[in-house]
Structures are given as C-alpha cells and as structure tokens.
Design an enzyme around this catalytic site. Structure first.
Site, PDB file in Angstrom:
ATOM      1  N   SER A 277       0.841  -1.193   0.000  1.00  0.00           N
ATOM      2  CA  SER A 277       0.000   0.000   0.000  1.00  0.00           C
ATOM      3  C   SER A 277       0.884   1.253   0.000  1.00  0.00           C
ATOM      4  O   SER A 277       1.740   1.413  -0.872  1.00  0.00           O
ATOM      5  CB  SER A 277      -0.960  -0.049   1.190  1.00  0.00           C
ATOM      6  OG  SER A 277      -1.931   0.955   1.122  1.00  0.00           O
TER       7      SER A 277
ATOM      8  N   ASP B  58      -9.613  -2.887  -6.309  1.00  0.00           N
ATOM      9  CA  ASP B  58      -8.870  -1.843  -5.594  1.00  0.00           C
ATOM     10  C   ASP B  58      -8.794  -0.605  -6.478  1.00  0.00           C
ATOM     11  O   ASP B  58      -8.423  -0.706  -7.646  1.00  0.00           O
ATOM     12  CB  ASP B  58      -7.470  -2.364  -5.286  1.00  0.00           C
ATOM     13  CG  ASP B  58      -6.631  -1.431  -4.430  1.00  0.00           C
ATOM     14  OD1 ASP B  58      -7.092  -0.322  -4.108  1.00  0.00           O
ATOM     15  OD2 ASP B  58      -5.510  -1.835  -4.084  1.00  0.00           O
TER      16      ASP B  58
ATOM     17  N   HIS C 164      -8.493  -4.009  -1.726  1.00  0.00           N
ATOM     18  CA  HIS C 164      -7.167  -3.475  -1.445  1.00  0.00           C
ATOM     19  C   HIS C 164      -6.456  -4.264  -0.340  1.00  0.00           C
ATOM     20  O   HIS C 164      -7.053  -4.630   0.676  1.00  0.00           O
ATOM     21  CB  HIS C 164      -7.272  -2.013  -1.033  1.00  0.00           C
ATOM     22  CG  HIS C 164      -5.978  -1.405  -0.639  1.00  0.00           C
ATOM     23  ND1 HIS C 164      -4.928  -1.260  -1.510  1.00  0.00           N
ATOM     24  CD2 HIS C 164      -5.551  -0.913   0.554  1.00  0.00           C
ATOM     25  CE1 HIS C 164      -3.907  -0.704  -0.882  1.00  0.00           C
ATOM     26  NE2 HIS C 164      -4.249  -0.480   0.372  1.00  0.00           N
TER      27      HIS C 164
END
Length: 315
Positions: free
Chosen positions: A141, A236, A266
């Site tokens: 991320s 995502d 995600h």
C-alpha cells in the site's frame, strides 16, 4: 484496520506508537533486535527492527520492510509477524522501519526516514549478518509507494544498489485519474475518497509540484531500476496505477513480474465472494515466493523453494 470515516479522525482515534519489543509475541526460529539509528541531518533518530533466521551463519540478503497505512496510520508492530515470516521463508535479514507519519510529518519526512534506514542497512551489513550486494525494498500500500520512491532515489543518487523491489497493492499516483480510481468510489478497505484524503495529508497544504519520489508514477524515466514484483487487487482503486507502473517498467527494460488478483479488495483485506482461506493462502505464498526468488537464485529443485515459512513446507 478498516477506515469507515475520515482518515484524519482515524489518526486521532487510533494512532498509537510501537510497543516495546519485549511486549510483542515471541517468534520461533527468528531473532529480533531493535536499534535506534541516525536520521538524516536535522531529522530525529529512526527506530528499526532487524529480523534474522535463528542460527543463520552466512551473510544473507537483506530487505527493507515498509509498513502501509495510508501514510498516516500503522507502525512496525503491524508488520511484526509478516517481517518475521519473510525472514524465515526467504532466508533473509528483514529490516522493518518505523518512519514518521503524516499529517504531523508530511513528505518527505517518511521517505527520509526510510532512506536513512536503507543507508544504515547497507553500511552496517556485516553487523546484522547481511550481504550488502543483495539489498531490496518491500512495501504494501503506502509502504509500496515509499519502497518505489526509494528505488528511484537509489538509482538517481548512485546507491545503495538494489537487486529487487517488492510492491504489494502499491500507492503510486497522486493524480487519481486512472479508470479504477474513478470507478471505485465506495469500495471496502480503500476507495477514492480515502485515497484523496491520504494524499492531501501526506503532501501537505503547501504541496506545490509533486516530485516523483513522492508519487513514483510521475517519474518520466523508469530505466535502470531494480527488477520488480507488483501485485494488484482487482477491486482496488489502486489497481490500474500498479498495472500501468508495471507495464512502464517492462517497457523501460526492467524485469517485472505483475499479478492482478481478480475479486480482491485493497491489500487483500477482503474478496467480493465469500471468504476463501485458499485465496489468502495463495496470495501469501506467491508474495513470499516472489520475495525469495528476487533475493536468491533458486532452481526449480531447490529445497528452499518447497519449504513453507517455517521450513516445513506449509504456509
């Protein structure tokens, strides 16, 4: 931790510093030490945790392990287990870095701390049992954004040399213009609204022009970067920026392995269908195997390639 409201509220309600190492669960088969290392000039000390397979004698490849959290949440405690698992599975020294977070410390503070940790890892390789010729960066991320930014910095500054970059559902583009970012405005785990607020908090009110080191998708030239593994999740909003970055790396002549997992949200924090443990297992195994392959030269019959994170063949 899923965020259902504003990121700024989550920072106020849930921000917590790392716990003392002695309070964290013991990790069988992995030795863990904690160090306070110098930050860049004018910056505070940076805390790192070093994970190493117990009893490993020779110098091992090393990977800087960068946690996610939208640039504003998370700490090294959140990757305590994954860093240990990576050290065991990949036969590597894993250095997890506690970098400064926005909004109190916007860009480039977090990236500066990660750079200090990378330089420290390279400069202290002998002390931590690492091979300075086999250094890598890894992040998920927003940690993937920092890892990709470090790869650009290391190339442009002439080192430390990196052999691999491992980016899992990475944040890469502050412009928020891709198809998936436009489409996924209310998806679980992460969505366009959270992405926009995250970038605003990270870049600060007086952002001016955004440098590629903050938003790697803005880099005009991706040549000369280390080989990469990139994973994306099909549902995502960050999906397309990861796919496009991987394509551009390949077009620039960088070896890249790119895998989109359909039906996943995600960070693989959920799936569109009913949860299937096999899906989580498959993603985790691929991520660990890609890391090991990027750090080592392993033939198809290599015993390490068949072993699980504890060496048993299970994960």
């Amino acid at each position: 931790m899923p965020v259902t409201g504003r990121l700024a509220d989550a920072v106020a309600d849930h921000r917590a510093g790392p716990r003392p190492l002695r309070e964290l669960p013991a990790l069988p088969g992995v030795e863990v030490t904690e160090h306070g290392i110098p930050g860049l000039p004018g910056s505070p000390e940076v805390r790192v945790r070093v994970y190493r397979p117990a009893g490993a004698g020779s110098a091992l490849p090393a990977v800087l392990w960068i946690h996610g959290g939208g640039f504003v949440l998370g700490n090294v405690d959140s990757v305590h287990h994954s860093a240990a698992q990576a050290a065991s599975f990949a036969s590597a020294v894993v250095v997890a870095v506690a970098y400064r977070l926005a909004p109190e410390d916007p860009f480039p503070a977090g990236l500066d701390d990660c750079w200090a940790a990378l330089e420290w890892t390279a400069g202290n390789a002998t002390e931590i049992g690492a091979d300075p010729a086999r250094l890598a960066v890894a992040g998920a991320s927003s940690g993937g954004c920092l890892a990709a930014g470090l790869a650009l910095l290391a190339r442009d500054r002439g080192g430390p040399g990196l052999v691999f970059q491992h980016l899992s559902t990475p944040v890469l583009d502050d412009r928020l213009e891709t198809g998936s970012m436009t489409a996924y405005v209310d998806t679980p785990i992460w969505n366009r609204r959270l992405a926009q607020e995250s970038w605003e908090l990270y870049l600060g009110a007086d952002r001016g022009g955004t440098p590629a080191y903050a938003s790697p998708a803005r880099a005009g030239d991706l040549g000369g970067l280390p080989p990469a593994y990139i994973s994306t999740a099909g549902l995502d909003p960050l999906r397309d920026e990861g796919l496009l970055y991987g394509l551009r790396l390949a077009q620039a002549g960088v070896p890249v392995e790119l895998h989109n997992f359909p039906g996943a949200y995600h960070a693989f924090g959920g799936w569109s269908d009913a949860p299937d443990p096999d899906d989580q297992h498959r993603v985790a195994l691929e991520h660990l195997t890609a890391l090991r392959r990027g750090l080592h030269t392993a033939g198809p019959g290599n015993a390490a390639e068949r072993a699980g994170p504890d060496g048993s063949g299970a994960i």
